[in-house]
Design a protein around this motif. Structure first.
Motif, PDB file in Angstrom:
ATOM      1  N   THR A 292       0.832  -1.206   0.000  1.00 21.51           N
ATOM      2  CA  THR A 292       0.000   0.000   0.000  1.00 21.51           C
ATOM      3  C   THR A 292       0.863   1.251   0.000  1.00 21.51           C
ATOM      4  O   THR A 292       0.545   2.243  -0.672  1.00 21.51           O
ATOM      5  CB  THR A 292      -0.926   0.002   1.228  1.00 21.51           C
ATOM      6  N   TYR A 295       2.015   1.579  -3.581  1.00 24.68           N
ATOM      7  CA  TYR A 295       0.937   1.820  -4.544  1.00 24.68           C
ATOM      8  C   TYR A 295       0.390   3.239  -4.426  1.00 24.68           C
ATOM      9  O   TYR A 295       0.245   3.952  -5.427  1.00 24.68           O
ATOM     10  CB  TYR A 295      -0.164   0.787  -4.328  1.00 24.68           C
ATOM     11  N   SER A 298       2.822   5.868  -5.600  1.00 22.87           N
ATOM     12  CA  SER A 298       2.892   5.972  -7.055  1.00 22.87           C
ATOM     13  C   SER A 298       1.662   6.658  -7.626  1.00 22.87           C
ATOM     14  O   SER A 298       1.729   7.335  -8.656  1.00 22.87           O
ATOM     15  CB  SER A 298       3.034   4.572  -7.675  1.00 22.87           C
ATOM     16  N   THR A 328      -6.702  -3.487 -12.986  1.00 19.76           N
ATOM     17  CA  THR A 328      -6.780  -3.765 -11.549  1.00 19.76           C
ATOM     18  C   THR A 328      -8.110  -4.411 -11.192  1.00 19.76           C
ATOM     19  O   THR A 328      -8.162  -5.412 -10.467  1.00 19.76           O
ATOM     20  CB  THR A 328      -6.602  -2.465 -10.748  1.00 19.76           C
ATOM     21  N   ALA A 355       3.332  -6.688 -10.413  1.00 14.56           N
ATOM     22  CA  ALA A 355       3.229  -5.240 -10.236  1.00 14.56           C
ATOM     23  C   ALA A 355       4.606  -4.583 -10.277  1.00 14.56           C
ATOM     24  O   ALA A 355       4.795  -3.538 -10.925  1.00 14.56           O
ATOM     25  CB  ALA A 355       2.523  -4.922  -8.920  1.00 14.56           C
ATOM     26  N   THR A 382       1.109  -3.454 -14.318  1.00 20.90           N
ATOM     27  CA  THR A 382       1.125  -3.086 -12.901  1.00 20.90           C
ATOM     28  C   THR A 382      -0.260  -3.210 -12.283  1.00 20.90           C
ATOM     29  O   THR A 382      -0.426  -3.735 -11.169  1.00 20.90           O
ATOM     30  CB  THR A 382       1.638  -1.645 -12.736  1.00 20.90           C
ATOM     31  N   VAL A 386      -1.503  -5.332  -9.055  1.00 21.35           N
ATOM     32  CA  VAL A 386      -2.191  -4.739  -7.899  1.00 21.35           C
ATOM     33  C   VAL A 386      -3.469  -5.512  -7.584  1.00 21.35           C
ATOM     34  O   VAL A 386      -3.755  -5.846  -6.428  1.00 21.35           O
ATOM     35  CB  VAL A 386      -2.506  -3.255  -8.168  1.00 21.35           C
ATOM     36  N   MET A 481       7.796  -1.878  -3.102  1.00 20.27           N
ATOM     37  CA  MET A 481       7.051  -3.033  -3.594  1.00 20.27           C
ATOM     38  C   MET A 481       7.876  -4.306  -3.472  1.00 20.27           C
ATOM     39  O   MET A 481       7.361  -5.386  -3.178  1.00 20.27           O
ATOM     40  CB  MET A 481       6.624  -2.796  -5.036  1.00 20.27           C
TER      41      MET A 481
END
Length: 501
Positions: A292, A295, A298, A328, A355, A382, A386, A481
């Protein structure tokens, strides 16, 4: 035989809907509608910050608290979720949360200055903070553990619709109507959720004698708020070394540490930290924390890259993010079904690796004049990673948790995600500000705002250096990540019908 025709008695009435009650999918769909409202609200507000700054004649550093104040209020109220479920029941607590969020939305749309808008956004946060953990509690209790992944995957729909609809809807409302409608739009949705949830959700009885851990709440909620405030301030100014950043951050960390000690020793703690003794819960939660952080960090970068480096509008930036959001959402639905049959370790590890690979390919393409399809394709990869990571990890954490521990488990997961998102955003903000200062010394004070104020020719001339700053910053998202892969490899080997090993 009478034993064959008689319905089986349930050993935990509070954990499942009564005989003849609603299907868990119907409950999940109502929950999705409420969650979509809160997810879209965040993305809509992000798009509207520029217009709010202009209309209220407030600097970006001030108007940004429309978003940060919401986050602080949201993080502060989440810890009380488990107590609210025990004191009032999950259904009534959920209805109250939706009601407060809807009222806060209406008042925010009527705001007359910056201070009133920030205050009403905080009210929204007080309502919105409990919505997700309460929703998880309700659906976990209603779902069959063997089909938990499929049911939980429905809760991933807001993750698909929010990033898709929020920026586009927000841009259209701000440009065509008024910024006030980004809040008013929640009112009819909230009213519909209240009506449907009141009719469909199964009634659950409060637990008499369940007391609120006041000392724990007074440590955790202010501790989280102070820590997030310090991190947000550091990210805003690009410096973690000042007193106004260090004092609240360290004080918040000390309060949270005190809460951890109490949580492990108190008879009725605010959150049962003994849950972390469960291997599946601990490893899944740590995986989610790192992932998280990466993610959401980003997510801060991508619209800024499109708008600042490539000169695109907010609406176009939102449209360019559609393929990733679709990937996603689709992957989340597939993974939600696979997690009922496939090893959590294998599925989540693959998701994290996919991812990270997509990020690496994307980073190599981050330049000032890269064709957009060269950027979109790795982001689709990616997005698939996710979707294969988040919901399966949450399912692995909550599967087979005892009914009385479900509120504490969902609360702990949501706190972890909120704090990790704040950490990721603050860290990425710091790295980006430093990268821009190194490559563009003239932006040391103004940052992104100074660059956006430049005439188009001047901004185009420095766009290669800007792109390099973004490329450098994205590396940190990949590092975070990669760290998520370590606990992911320690998740249980067996799927739902097997034992943890």
């Amino acid at each position: 035989m009478t034993t064959a025709s008689a319905p089986r008695r349930r050993t935990r009435p509070e954990a499942r809907p009564p005989h003849g009650g609603p299907d868990p999918t119907a409950i999940a769909l109502v929950i999705v509608l409420g969650s979509i409202m809160t997810v879209i609200d965040v993305t809509i507000v992000n798009v509207a910050l520029g217009r709010l700054s202009q209309d209220f004649h407030a600097p970006v550093a001030t108007i940004q608290w429309v978003a940060t104040g919401y986050t602080l209020a949201l993080a502060s109220v989440i810890p009380a979720t488990a107590w609210a479920v025990g004191r009032f029941g999950a259904k009534r607590a959920y209805l109250a949360s939706i009601g407060v969020f809807t009222i806060g939305s209406a008042l925010a749309g009527l705001a007359w200055d910056t201070g009133s808008l920030i205050g009403f956004r905080a009210l929204q946060g007080l309502g919105g903070g409990m919505i997700t953990p309460l929703a998880m509690t309700i659906i976990i209790r209603a779902a069959d553990p063997a089909r938990m992944g499929r049911t939980m995957s429905v809760l991933g729909i807001p993750v698909l619709i929010g990033p898709l609809a929020g920026p586009i809807l927000g841009g259209w409302l701000v440009d065509s109507a008024s910024w006030r409608w980004i809040f008013f739009i929640n009112v009819p949705i909230g009213a519909l959720v209240l009506l449907l949830a009141g009719r469909i959700f199964p009634a659950d009885a409060p637990e008499p004698g369940h007391r609120l851990d006041v000392p724990g709440l007074l440590m955790l909620s202010p501790g989280l708020a102070m820590a997030i405030y310090g991190l947000a301030t550091g990210g805003e100014h690009g410096d973690f070394g000042t007193a106004k950043v260090l004092v609240p951050t360290l004080a918040g960390a000390a309060l949270v540490a005190g809460f951890v000690v109490r949580g492990l020793t108190a008879r009725q703690p605010l959150i049962d930290l003994r849950l972390f003794r469960r291997r599946s819960f601990a490893t899944a939660t740590v995986t989610l924390a790192f992932f998280t952080c990466a993610y959401f960090g980003s997510m801060l970068l991508l619209p800024l890259y499109y708008q600042v480096v490539r000169g695109q509008s907010a609406t176009t930036s939102g449209l360019l993010g559609v393929p990733q959001a679709l990937a996603t959402g689709v992957a989340m639905q597939i993974a939600g079904r696979l997690i009922d049959k496939v090893s959590p370790r294998r599925l989540v590890s693959v998701g994290v690796a996919v991812a990270g690979t997509g990020f690496l390919v994307f980073i190599a393409q981050v330049h000032a004049d890269t064709p957009y399809w060269h950027l979109v394709l790795p982001l689709v990869v990616t997005g698939a990673g996710v979707g294969t990571t988040i919901m399966p990890a949450m399912t692995a954490a909550t599967r087979n948790v005892a009914s009385e521990q479900v509120p504490g488990a969902s609360t702990a997961l949501n706190i972890t995600q909120q704090v990790s998102a704040a950490l990721g955003t603050a860290l990425i903000s710091i790295v980006l500000a430093g990268a821009m200062r190194d490559r563009l010394p003239g932006t040391a004070d103004g940052g992104i705002g100074a660059v956006r104020a430049l005439p188009a020719p001047a901004r185009h001339a420095i766009s290669p250096r800007l792109a390099d700053a973004f490329q450098h910053t994205y590396v940190w998202a990949v590092v975070l990540m990669t760290l998520a892969l370590v606990p992911a490899l320690l998740l249980p080997r067996q799927h739902a019908k097997g034992r943890e090993s």
